[in-house]
Design a protein around this motif. Structure first.
Motif, PDB file in Angstrom:
ATOM      1  N   ASP A  93       0.978  -0.141  -5.413  1.00 14.20           N
ATOM      2  CA  ASP A  93      -0.234   0.038  -6.172  1.00 14.20           C
ATOM      3  C   ASP A  93       0.074   1.697  -6.703  1.00 14.20           C
ATOM      4  O   ASP A  93      -0.198   1.963  -7.343  1.00 14.20           O
ATOM      5  N   THR A 144      -6.288   2.475  -5.491  1.00 12.91           N
ATOM      6  CA  THR A 144      -5.755   0.761  -5.237  1.00 12.91           C
ATOM      7  C   THR A 144      -6.861   0.417  -6.074  1.00 12.91           C
ATOM      8  O   THR A 144      -6.330  -0.470  -6.416  1.00 12.91           O
ATOM      9  N   GLU A 187       1.182  -1.035   0.661  1.00 11.63           N
ATOM     10  CA  GLU A 187      -0.086   0.247   0.318  1.00 11.63           C
ATOM     11  C   GLU A 187       0.440   1.383   0.253  1.00 11.63           C
ATOM     12  O   GLU A 187       1.833   1.583   1.105  1.00 11.63           O
TER      13      GLU A 187
END
Ligand code: GP9
Ligand code: MN
Length: 432
Positions: free
Chosen positions: A259, A82, A38
Motif C-alpha cells: 500500500d 492506507t 501493509e
C-alpha cells in the motif's frame, strides 16, 4: 456542476488506451482475491538478511510463471496512507493533497467503485480487516463503494486478546486464517479484499512470533521491519496452502499490492545501510517508493514486467483481465498491459517517474542510470519535464475535482452501471 464532470470526462477520455487483446477477458468470471500488503516495499522481494530470504513465499509467488510481477511500480499515497491506497485501488481516483479522501468524502460521495461494478456483474463482494470498522471511515466508505460485506474486528473471535493483537489489529496469521473460513462460504464468483496489518510501523512483534533476525542499523523503528515482513510472508504462505486445499486456488485471480512505503525518508542512515550504500540520494529515495504489484492466475502468462506504473493503474489493469468494459468509467489510471501504455507515474506531491527521467524532491534524474540531471544541462529533459509536469498537474487536479466536487453524482448516463444504494448495506455483526 454537471458541466464540471463533462470537462473531466473529456480529459479522461483523452487518456483512454486500447486493451491488450492477448490478456483481455482471460480471467473473466474468476474469483478475485485483492491482498493488501501493509507497508510492504518492493526492495523486500528477494532481499536477504544473513543469507536468509525475508519473504520466501512472496518471492516464490513473484517468480511463478503464472504471476505477472511488476518491478517498477510505485506507491502514490499522500497523508491518507492506507486509505489513499484503497481509494486508488477501488476507484482509480487519487487521495487528496492533504488529509484522507475516504475520511472526508467517503460517506457522502457517489463512486463507481470496483465492488459495485463487480456486484452488478454477479460477484459477491467482501472486505476483511482486523481493525475496528470505523478506522479510516471504512464502514461508511465501503457502503459507498458497494461492498456487500465488511468483516472487521468484531467478526474475529479473540481479536481483543493482547496476544492476538498487534498495533492496529489482529495478527495476520490469525486474521488470514479466520478470514479464509468466512470467505470460503461466500457465493462464487466473489471479490475478497484482505487487508493485512502486522507489518506496520514501528514493526514490533512478540518474541514467540519472531523467527527471523533483525537488521542491525541501530534504528529501533527500522530493524524490526524484516521480522514483521517475514511474519506477513509466513501468513501469506499459510493462506495459499489453505486455499489450495479448499479448492479456491485454481479458479481465482490473486492481486497483491504494497500500500505504501514502510520506512520513511526520515531514516536515511538506516535506509543506506539496508541498501548497502554509504548514503542515499533522492534517486535512491524515489526507488524506495516502489511497492509490489503482482497478478497471479492459473494459466495467466506471467513474468517480471518492467513497465513503469503506480497504484492508480491497478483498477483499469484488472478490469482488462476480467473483460469488464470500462469505457464510461472516470478512472485516472491506465491499463498497464495496453500496448499504448506510456508509463508516466504521477506522485501525489506533483513529482513524477517516467521510464526515461524522474523528478523527485525537486531534483531530476535519469531513471535508468540514476545520474542527476538539470533542466539547464539536458535540453530534451527541459521539454519532457514541461510536458510531464503539465500532464501530472492536470491528472491530480481533475481527480481532486471529482472528489471535492462529488462529480460522479452527475454521472447518470451510465447504461451499464447504477449508483449504489448505501442504505442496503449493514456491516454490523448480527448478534450470536
Ligand atoms: C488501519 C490500518 C493501517 O486500519 O489499515 O493504516 P495505515 O496506518 O497504514 O494508514
Ligand atoms: Mn498502510
Amino acid at each position: 456542476k454537471p458541466a464540471d464532470l463533462t470537462k473531466v470526462k473529456q480529459f479522461v477520455a483523452g487518456q483512454k488506451l486500447p486493451d491488450n487483446i492477448q490478456y483481455y477477458g482471460t480471467q473473466k468470471g474468476k474469483n478475485v482475491f485483492m491482498i493488501h500488503l501493509e507497508s510492504f516495499q518492493q526492495f523486500l522481494i528477494d532481499y536477504k538478511v544473513d543469507g536468509r530470504e525475508v519473504t520466501p513465499n512472496l518471492n516464490q509467488f513473484y517468480h511463478d510463471q503464472n504471476t505477472l510481477s511488476f518491478d517498477n511500480f510505485y506507491n502514490q499515497v499522500g497523508q491518507g496512507k492506507t486509505s489513499d491506497a484503497e481509494m486508488m485501488q477501488e476507484n482509480s481516483l487519487y487521495g487528496l493533497a492533504t488529509g484522507s479522501a475516504m475520511v472526508k468524502y467517503g460517506t457522502n460521495n457517489t463512486f463507481e467503485a470496483l465492488p459495485a461494478i463487480l456486484d452488478q456483474r454477479g460477484y459477491t463482494t467482501a472486505a476483511f480487516h482486523g481493525d475496528v470498522a470505523s478506522f479510516w471511515n471504512r464502514d461508511n466508505t465501503y457502503k459507498s463503494f458497494g461492498y456487500n460485506y465488511f468483516f472487521s474486528k468484531s467478526y474475529f473471535p479473540d481479536a481483543d486478546k493482547p496476544s492476538y493483537n498487534v498495533g492496529y489489529g489482529l495478527k495476520d496469521k490469525i486474521f488470514l486464517q479466520d478470514s479464509a473460513r468466512y470467505l470460503e462460504q461466500l457465493p462464487q464468483p466473489f471479490y475478497a479484499k484482505l487487508i493485512t496489518v502486522t507489518n506496520h510501523y514501528p514493526y514490533d512483534l512478540d518474541k514467540e512470533n519472531i523467527d527471523f533476525p533483525a537488521t542491525t542499523t541501530g534504528d529501533n523503528t527500522v530493524d524490526g521491519y524484516v521480522q514483521t515482513a517475514h511474519y506477513l510472508d509466513q501468513a501469506f504462505g499459510e493462506l495459499m496452502t489453505y486455499l489450495k486445499k479448499a479448492g479456491l486456488y485454481d479458479n481465482s485471480v490473486f492481486v497483491l499490492y504494497g500500500d505504501h512505503y514502510g520506512i520513511s525518508e526520515n531514516h536515511q542512515p538506516a535506509i543506506a545501510q539496508l541498501l548497502g550504500k554509504d548514503k542515499v540520494t533522492n534517486y535512491d529515495l524515489a526507488q524506495f517508493q516502489k511497492v509490489p504489484f503482482m497478478i497471479h492466475a492459473t494459466g495467466l502468462k506471467g513474468g517480471v514486467d518492467h513497465t513503469y506504473g503506480g497504484e492508480i493503474d491497478m483498477m483499469p489493469t484488472l478490469l482488462d483481465l476480467l473483460g469488464i468494459p470500462d469505457d464510461g468509467l472516470t478512472m485516472f489510471g491506465q491499463d498497464m498491459l495496453s500496448p499504448k501504455y506510456q508509463g508516466v507515474v504521477p506522485l501525489r506531491d506533483g513529482d513524477w517517474i517516467t521510464p526515461t527521467y524522474m523528478k523527485f524532491n525537486n531534483q531530476y534524474f535519469n531513471t535508468t542510470t540514476g545520474e542527476q540531471v538539470t533542466l539547464a544541462s539536458d535540453p530534451n529533459l527541459k521539454q519532457l519535464a514541461k510536458q510531464t509536469q503539465n500532464y501530472v498537474d492536470q491528472v491530480l487536479s481533475n481527480s481532486d475535482a471529482v472528489i471535492t466536487g462529488d462529480l460522479l453524482r452527475f454521472d447518470t448516463a451510465r447504461p451499464d452501471f447504477h449508483p449504489v444504494n448505501k442504505k442496503s448495506f449493514d456491516y454490523k455483526k448480527s448478534v450470536g
